[in-house]
Design a protein around this motif. Structure first.
Motif, mmCIF file in Angstrom:
data_model
loop_
_atom_site.group_PDB
_atom_site.id
_atom_site.type_symbol
_atom_site.label_atom_id
_atom_site.label_comp_id
_atom_site.label_asym_id
_atom_site.label_seq_id
_atom_site.Cartn_x
_atom_site.Cartn_y
_atom_site.Cartn_z
ATOM 1 N N SER A 108 0.817 -1.215 0.000
ATOM 2 C CA SER A 108 0.000 0.000 0.000
ATOM 3 C C SER A 108 0.850 1.265 0.000
ATOM 4 C CB SER A 108 -0.935 0.014 1.212
ATOM 5 O OG SER A 108 -0.184 -0.027 2.422
ATOM 6 N N LYS A 109 2.137 1.117 0.214
ATOM 7 C CA LYS A 109 3.035 2.268 0.210
ATOM 8 C C LYS A 109 3.186 2.790 -1.213
ATOM 9 C CE LYS A 109 7.799 3.497 1.442
ATOM 10 N NZ LYS A 109 9.086 2.963 1.972
ATOM 11 N N PRO A 110 3.147 4.098 -1.439
ATOM 12 C CA PRO A 110 3.293 4.638 -2.804
ATOM 13 C C PRO A 110 4.594 4.176 -3.426
ATOM 14 C CG PRO A 110 2.531 6.333 -1.297
ATOM 15 C CD PRO A 110 2.888 5.163 -0.449
ATOM 16 N N PRO A 111 4.556 3.719 -4.670
ATOM 17 C CA PRO A 111 5.778 3.214 -5.300
ATOM 18 C C PRO A 111 6.705 4.336 -5.742
ATOM 19 C CG PRO A 111 3.952 3.110 -6.850
ATOM 20 C CD PRO A 111 3.368 3.589 -5.541
ATOM 21 N N LYS A 112 7.977 3.989 -5.895
ATOM 22 C CA LYS A 112 8.935 4.911 -6.491
ATOM 23 C C LYS A 112 8.721 4.914 -8.002
ATOM 24 C CE LYS A 112 12.426 4.009 -2.920
ATOM 25 N NZ LYS A 112 13.818 3.534 -2.672
ATOM 26 N N LYS A 113 9.050 6.035 -8.629
ATOM 27 C CA LYS A 113 8.715 6.193 -10.034
ATOM 28 C C LYS A 113 9.834 6.898 -10.789
ATOM 29 C CE LYS A 113 5.225 8.350 -13.049
ATOM 30 N NZ LYS A 113 3.963 9.122 -13.091
ATOM 31 N N ILE A 114 10.130 6.374 -11.971
ATOM 32 C CA ILE A 114 11.054 7.020 -12.906
ATOM 33 C C ILE A 114 10.313 7.221 -14.224
ATOM 34 C CG2 ILE A 114 13.179 6.768 -14.240
ATOM 35 C CD1 ILE A 114 14.317 5.097 -11.999
ATOM 36 N N VAL A 115 10.323 8.418 -14.726
ATOM 37 C CA VAL A 115 9.716 8.714 -16.018
ATOM 38 C C VAL A 115 10.809 8.650 -17.078
ATOM 39 C CG1 VAL A 115 8.495 10.415 -17.416
ATOM 40 C CG2 VAL A 115 7.919 10.136 -14.990
ATOM 41 N N TRP A 116 10.608 7.790 -18.069
ATOM 42 C CA TRP A 116 11.544 7.664 -19.197
ATOM 43 C C TRP A 116 10.722 7.633 -20.479
ATOM 44 C CZ3 TRP A 116 14.788 2.805 -20.806
ATOM 45 C CH2 TRP A 116 15.722 3.173 -21.783
ATOM 46 N N ASP A 117 10.450 8.805 -21.009
ATOM 47 C CA ASP A 117 9.595 8.914 -22.183
ATOM 48 C C ASP A 117 10.415 9.293 -23.413
ATOM 49 O OD1 ASP A 117 10.230 11.451 -21.458
ATOM 50 O OD2 ASP A 117 8.182 12.136 -21.106
ATOM 51 N N VAL A 118 9.704 9.464 -24.516
ATOM 52 C CA VAL A 118 10.340 9.715 -25.811
ATOM 53 C C VAL A 118 10.245 11.205 -26.122
ATOM 54 C CG1 VAL A 118 10.306 9.133 -28.270
ATOM 55 C CG2 VAL A 118 9.688 7.411 -26.559
ATOM 56 N N PRO A 119 11.320 11.830 -26.623
ATOM 57 C CA PRO A 119 11.225 13.247 -27.008
ATOM 58 C C PRO A 119 10.175 13.462 -28.097
ATOM 59 C CG PRO A 119 13.517 12.531 -26.892
ATOM 60 C CD PRO A 119 12.684 11.302 -26.751
ATOM 61 N N GLU A 120 9.645 14.661 -28.136
ATOM 62 C CA GLU A 120 8.554 14.973 -29.049
ATOM 63 C C GLU A 120 8.968 14.809 -30.503
ATOM 64 O OE1 GLU A 120 4.686 15.960 -30.135
ATOM 65 O OE2 GLU A 120 5.569 15.411 -28.191
ATOM 66 N N ASP A 121 10.173 15.258 -30.866
ATOM 67 C CA ASP A 121 10.590 15.143 -32.259
ATOM 68 C C ASP A 121 10.744 13.689 -32.691
ATOM 69 O OD1 ASP A 121 12.676 14.738 -30.551
ATOM 70 O OD2 ASP A 121 14.183 15.747 -31.796
ATOM 71 N N LYS A 122 11.228 12.845 -31.790
ATOM 72 C CA LYS A 122 11.378 11.419 -32.119
ATOM 73 C C LYS A 122 10.014 10.745 -32.228
ATOM 74 C CE LYS A 122 14.214 7.442 -31.009
ATOM 75 N NZ LYS A 122 14.908 7.555 -32.302
ATOM 76 N N ARG A 123 9.093 11.157 -31.392
ATOM 77 C CA ARG A 123 7.753 10.591 -31.459
ATOM 78 C C ARG A 123 7.084 10.961 -32.781
ATOM 79 N NH1 ARG A 123 2.869 12.175 -31.042
ATOM 80 N NH2 ARG A 123 3.532 14.311 -30.613
ATOM 81 N N LYS A 124 7.233 12.219 -33.220
ATOM 82 C CA LYS A 124 6.644 12.636 -34.488
ATOM 83 C C LYS A 124 7.285 11.906 -35.666
ATOM 84 C CE LYS A 124 5.210 17.267 -33.024
ATOM 85 N NZ LYS A 124 5.375 18.726 -33.235
ATOM 86 N N SER A 125 8.565 11.645 -35.561
ATOM 87 C CA SER A 125 9.242 10.893 -36.628
ATOM 88 C C SER A 125 8.713 9.476 -36.701
ATOM 89 C CB SER A 125 10.755 10.893 -36.379
ATOM 90 O OG SER A 125 11.414 10.068 -37.318
ATOM 91 N N CYS A 126 8.434 8.895 -35.565
ATOM 92 C CA CYS A 126 7.872 7.537 -35.530
ATOM 93 C C CYS A 126 6.484 7.519 -36.159
ATOM 94 C CB CYS A 126 7.831 7.039 -34.091
ATOM 95 S SG CYS A 126 6.990 5.460 -33.864
#
Length: 871
Positions: A108-126
């Motif tokens: 029930s303890k809140p989990p630790k979190k790491i955000v690792w997302d894709v840059p906007e320009d790379k997403r648009k290229s995809c």
């Protein structure tokens, strides 16, 4: 229970749009009266539900089960990869654009979190390359411990796989000097697409993977993806090696230095399903492939390619019934004797390519059997006639074998020193002639298992007792006890919604950590105390559990169970006269023309047979039996299945179900509900009619009073009627607001079928399927060892339907006689009548929906379609 009705804002909007000069006050008053009457009705019916005791039904999870979902994880979804640190109990979850860490000791303890997302320009290229917005994100598909308090993390990264390094103490990704994430290419390590199959295993700090190696997903590799560049080797790009594989699992088998007299090399095993090239038809086959850890490829032939790659077919088949399961979906690796690699067994989860319905089977393969096949003859395709034959003499040293102390003494210290003829042979002959064969431990029809985890019980080298934890595609966890050749279903635990398939199961410290794409659950998985009833404890008798009648708990027995059918004997000690192989006879009262499905649920792969009257009209659906009720089909029906005996070839018969079909008394006038059901239904109907009568009278008198007041205020001098003779309503046959039809339950397909069809669902003592269904007529048997419910889907001669028109009597404003109205007043009266009818029609529609949501009128499980193919 929540009453559904149109919101006040919606109703006010409708009134404002339809306002007339003399109408708003009157319409609002009628609407208030309508809400009042509906409120009375909706208060009376829940009161009736409370009196009957069947309305407030809730399914509560067991208190020791911990389930966390979006309320804890927030907007993080698409969990696909789990990695557990056994020392700390930290569970790392790979998700979409994020990595989470959950403390399994305090979920029930809140989990630790790491955000690792894709840059906007790379997403648009995809997206510009034709991929979807959803797929052009970073789905974490690989998590492996690297050592030095680091985890190797790889994600799809918008169809350009990338890997990073996660620091465990700080739970953060390693950064570059400019603040960006330190990354390296993940091609060959992680799939390009989120839905692609892959597997990976870490062996002494070196990563071995099986995944796609190009953007289109048409090339596949089993490779060593880490280490020095010259040692990063992979499979040959040949359909003889890999032909459209679906990778499932991998395992690293390490040879202990103190128990390795031959100096054999460590091995990595990969499990997958591929298209078979050795057959003349389009068929999928399950495979196991093996490579050696010290393999570095050949000098000239097979440069930077595996020289030890061999594969063999896995056969999960029940030979007596000739049923084969050819699609591998999951593999769980476990040592039957801890610390002894030679005791390793692989539990495989299979389904069938040829079965139209969901089906799952479990087979177990030993490492010794796989090694025997890998050391056996090779299979060869003769180029001239394209037929597989036994190969010509095998060159020396044997192709595909791992380096041993004997080979090193002969001068072959490395695979680089192997002769070209040996390398050429293994390049052209990766497939073995023999197959690794096993009989299924259990088979379940009608559902699909997605994940498997195994927990062994007892001690000793010859481990033959296990508890299988099986996740379903409906968010359930099933626990099955396997003792010798017998499998017994212990529990079926619902964890997630039916839209959340189980995609991960990890066993840790007596608990099963079960994951879905949206949620995580912790379920106790060890100990006899988990089994809450005598029947469940009796099914676990082979695991050493026994039921205590004094404190009504299940605990471990002091002595091992004796010979014979121990489960059947244990069931007889419970408060039931039915045993596992001696079920009580269920009496079913039926009517002519009904189709009844008699269930016979069992886990054994062996076929089931039925004993029935000689003159009958039946059809068998797997182990279940469909019976069309006629005078000749009445009588006794008994299902007997072949259970596992002392040996695979020596099965023992076990009676699984028994029914007695009896004709209902024709004077009753059809199929009747049981006495308790009739009483509950009578109470519902009584209060329903009382509520409708009271609401109707309230509407009538309040409308009459308000109409009289408004009419006297506006037209006292005219003395005219509110409604003219042209608007006189038609009188119904009763004084209530009821016509002769009310739809109590909707058909599953939205239509009314006139075919007389009956469906029977049973809750068996052996832990089989549980189901219930409701329709227009409900009948039921005497449940002795289970609950049977079968429904008649024939059309009733008349339905109950709420009338959508309001009844307003003519009023002559205190006078008797026939009123005369002007053209304008008559038109206003017609418009008012239409508005009143529309308003009450909306209210009645909401009331119909409310009654359709009551448990008496709507089953919590979907209704079975009244068709032959869906019984």
């Amino acid at each position: 229970m929540r009453a559904t009705s149109p919101s006040p804002s919606t109703r006010r909007t409708g009134v404002d749009q339809d306002q007339k000069q003399d109408g708003p006050q009157l319409k609002f008053g009628v609407e208030s009266d309508l809400r009042m009457s509906l409120g009375v009705v909706l208060i009376l019916v829940p009161a009736c539900c409370l009196m009957s005791g069947n309305c407030l039904a809730a399914t509560l999870g067991r208190p020791e089960n911990t389930i966390i979902g979006p309320e804890i994880f927030g907007d993080v979804t698409n969990f696909s990869t789990f990695l557990l640190d056994p020392s700390s109990g930290m569970l790392v979850l790979g998700a979409r654009d994020a990595i989470l860490a959950v403390d399994t000791n305090n979920m029930s303890k809140p989990p630790k979190k790491i955000v690792w997302d894709v840059p906007e320009d790379k997403r648009k290229s995809c997206v510009g390359k034709g991929k979807t917005e959803v797929d052009c994100k970073n789905y974490i598909r690989l998590l492996e411990f690297l050592g030095n308090d680091q985890i190797y993390v790889c994600g799809t990264y918008a169809f350009d796989p990338q890997c990073a390094f996660l620091n465990i103490p700080s739970f953060s990704l390693e950064k570059l000097e400019n603040g960006g994430v330190k990354m390296e290419t993940g091609k060959g390590k992680c799939p390009f697409e989120p839905s692609q199959h892959h597997t990976a295993v870490m062996a002494d700090g070196v990563l071995y993977t099986a995944a796609t190696s190009n953007f289109l997903g048409t090339l596949f590799d089993i490779s060593r993806a880490m280490g020095p560049e010259q040692e990063r080797i992979r499979t040959e790009q040949s359909i003889n090696w890999l032909n459209d594989p679906k990778f499932v699992s991998s395992a690293f088998i390490e040879q202990p230095p103190d128990n390795n007299p031959t100096g054999d090399d460590d091995k990595i095993y990969f499990f997958f399903t591929e298209m078979a090239k050795e057959y003349d038809m389009y068929i999928k086959v399950p495979r196991v492939a093996r490579v050696c850890k010290s393999d570095v490829g050949g000098m000239k032939t097979l440069q930077r390619r595996w020289t030890t790659f061999l594969k063999a077919q896995l056969v999960c088949e029940d030979k007596p019934s000739s049923q084969r399961y050819n699609i591998l979906t999951d593999v769980f690796t476990i040592q039957h004797t801890p610390g002894d690699p030679s005791s390793t067994h692989f539990y495989g989860l299979f389904t069938s390519q040829w079965e139209p319905e969901d089906l799952s089977a479990v087979c177990v393969f030993s490492l010794s059997e796989i090694s025997k096949v890998m050391n056996g003859p090779f299979r060869e395709l003769k180029k001239t006639c394209e037929n597989w034959i036994n190969p010509e003499p095998v060159p020396t040293p044997r192709p595909g074998q791992c380096l041993t102390r004997a080979l090193k003494d002969e001068g072959f210290e490395s695979s680089l020193k192997l002769p070209d003829k040996v390398l050429t042979f293994v390049r052209d002959h990766p497939l073995m002639e023999n197959s690794v064969t096993a009989a299924p431990l259990l088979v379940r029809k009608g559902l699909r298992y997605t994940k498997l985890a195994v927990m062994l019980t007892g001690n000793g080298g010859n481990q033959r007792k296990a508890v299988l934890h099986l996740g379903t595609d409906r968010g359930e966890l099933h626990q099955v006890a396997v003792v010798d050749q017998n499998a017994t279903l212990l529990q079926e635990i619902p964890l997630f919604s039916s839209q959340e398939p189980v995609n991960n199961i990890i066993l840790h410290q007596g608990r099963a950590l079960v994951g879905s794409p949206l949620s995580l659950a912790g379920v106790p998985a060890e100990g006899c105390s988990l089994y809450p009833s005598c029947e469940v404890c009796a099914r676990a008798r082979g695991l050493g559990c026994v039921w205590s009648t004094e404190d009504e708990t299940c605990h471990a027995a002091q002595a091992d169970p004796g010979p014979g059918d121990i489960v059947d004997q244990a069931l007889r000690t419970c408060n039931t006269h039915a045993g596992r192989c001696h079920p009580s006879i269920q009496e079913l009262r039926v009517t002519m023309g009904l189709r009844v499905l008699l269930p016979c649920v069992q886990l054994s792969p062996r076929p089931c047979s039925w004993e029935y009257p000689p003159h009958r009209h039946t059809r068998q659906h797997h182990s279940d039996l469909e019976v069309t009720v006629t005078e000749d089909s009445l009588g006794k029906y008994v299902c007997t299945c072949q259970e596992g005996g002392p040996s695979i070839r020596d099965p023992t018969p076990c009676r699984r179900a028994a029914y007695q079909l009896m004709l209902e008394d024709p004077s009753v006038g059809g199929v009747m509900a049981p006495r308790v059901g009739r009483h509950i239904l009578a109470i519902y109907i009584l209060f329903f009619f009382m509520g409708l009568l009271l609401g109707g009278f309230l509407i009538f008198f309040l409308t009459r009073k308000r109409a009289g007041t408004d009419l006297g205020h506006h037209e006292t001098e005219k003395g005219r009627e509110l409604l003219g003779s042209s608007a006189t309503p038609q009188s119904p046959s009763s004084a209530s607001l009821m016509s002769d039809a009310f739809r109590m339950t909707e058909k599953p397909n939205g239509t009314t079928s006139s075919t007389t069809t009956t469906t029977l669902l049973s809750n068996q003592d052996n832990g089989g399927h549980h189901g219930n269904s409701h329709s227009n007529n409900v009948i039921n048997s005497k449940p002795s060892n289970g609950h049977a419910l079968y429904v008649n889907c024939s059309t009733l001669s008349s339905e109950l339907r709420l009338n959508s028109e309001i009844l307003i009597a003519n009023r002559l404003d205190g006078r008797t006689g026939e009123g005369v109205m002007s053209e304008r007043e008559s038109r206003e009266g017609d418009e008012l009548d239409e508005r009143l009818g529309d308003g009450l029609r909306d209210g009645m529609k909401g009331l119909e929906e409310e009654f359709a949501s009551f448990p008496m009128f709507k089953s919590p499980a979907p209704l079975a379609k009244c068709e032959e193919n869906s019984i």
